[in-house]
Motif scaffolding. Sequence first.
Motif, PDB file in Angstrom:
ATOM      1  N   UNK A 238      41.805  41.113  52.457  1.00 50.67           N
ATOM      2  CA  UNK A 238      40.526  41.062  51.747  1.00 50.67           C
ATOM      3  C   UNK A 238      40.614  40.132  50.552  1.00 50.67           C
ATOM      4  N   UNK A 239      39.510  40.084  49.786  1.00 53.48           N
ATOM      5  CA  UNK A 239      39.408  39.273  48.581  1.00 53.48           C
ATOM      6  C   UNK A 239      39.678  37.788  48.867  1.00 53.48           C
TER       7      UNK A 239
ATOM      8  N   UNK B 154      41.705  41.650  42.389  1.00 53.63           N
ATOM      9  CA  UNK B 154      41.947  42.272  43.698  1.00 53.63           C
ATOM     10  C   UNK B 154      41.991  43.791  43.628  1.00 53.63           C
ATOM     11  N   UNK B 155      41.975  44.372  42.434  1.00 51.50           N
ATOM     12  CA  UNK B 155      41.939  45.821  42.300  1.00 51.50           C
ATOM     13  C   UNK B 155      40.517  46.368  42.157  1.00 51.50           C
TER      14      UNK B 155
ATOM     15  N   UNK C 150      35.520  42.089  46.576  1.00 47.05           N
ATOM     16  CA  UNK C 150      35.911  41.966  47.982  1.00 47.05           C
ATOM     17  C   UNK C 150      34.668  41.679  48.819  1.00 47.05           C
ATOM     18  N   UNK C 151      34.180  40.450  48.714  1.00 46.12           N
ATOM     19  CA  UNK C 151      32.971  40.044  49.431  1.00 46.12           C
ATOM     20  C   UNK C 151      33.351  39.660  50.860  1.00 46.12           C
ATOM     21  N   UNK C 152      32.702  40.258  51.856  1.00 43.84           N
ATOM     22  CA  UNK C 152      33.051  39.927  53.250  1.00 43.84           C
ATOM     23  C   UNK C 152      32.682  38.480  53.576  1.00 43.84           C
ATOM     24  N   UNK C 153      33.637  37.746  54.096  1.00 45.22           N
ATOM     25  CA  UNK C 153      33.432  36.344  54.421  1.00 45.22           C
ATOM     26  C   UNK C 153      34.373  35.986  55.564  1.00 45.22           C
TER      27      UNK C 153
END
Length: 247
Positions: free
Chosen positions: A105-106, A177-178, A183-186
């Motif tokens: 993620x991230x 990252x915490x 954490x945008x979905x891409x």
Amino acid sequence: MNAVPCSRGQDVGKNTMDRDTSSSAESTIRMWPSRILLWVIIMMPGSGDDNLTSSKGSVIVQAWKRLGQIYQTYLDMWTPHLVSRWISCCLLLLAFSLRIFLQQGWYIVAYALGIYHLNLFIAFLTPKIDPALEFDEDGPELPTKANEEFRPFIRRLPEFKFWYSVTKSTVIAIICTFFECFNIPVFWPILVMYFITLFCITMKRQIKHMIKYRYLPFTHGKPKYVGHEDTGKSEGVTRVPGPVLEA
């Protein structure tokens, strides 16, 4: 017979009440100046609670300045340790990459960090005074051979500021990252391809700029000047005779 005393008693009571009322009114009137003076003192700037607030603010400012001085002292201590600084920076980048890989993620944070580092790297390779603005094509150029006049390469972004910006941005990216909000979905392959394309185009333009104005952004191959005492001790070193001192 009893009516007269009652009326006299009522008159006496009324007179007593009037006297009490008048005395209380007079005391109230007398107290007003002191109340107004107390109110003015309280409302004056720098008095009362304002003194406490300003003292607390000054303590906070002094503590913040003290922390800044300590922080700057540690930065000054790190300045001469070039290899150690960059090893620690690479370890931070490795830790960030492992977290992105393990957490899956991230990716948008990693992409933003890569773009920022690319801009820093381009500024690190670019001279402080752009030859395209300073000279024309037939004017003086930066030296590229050992027998030419030595002109030091001054970067637009010095090495220490480059390291500091890379390290600080990497730490901020690890902190991001915490937080799940970053954490945008891409679709990450698109970001990777776009970053590679942008990197190639930017570096191609920078290399063309180096070739056009004939300069190297590194100190390798620059001449080193020595005196009479160092004659014959080092090979491939340009020697410039110094003045002869008579005893």
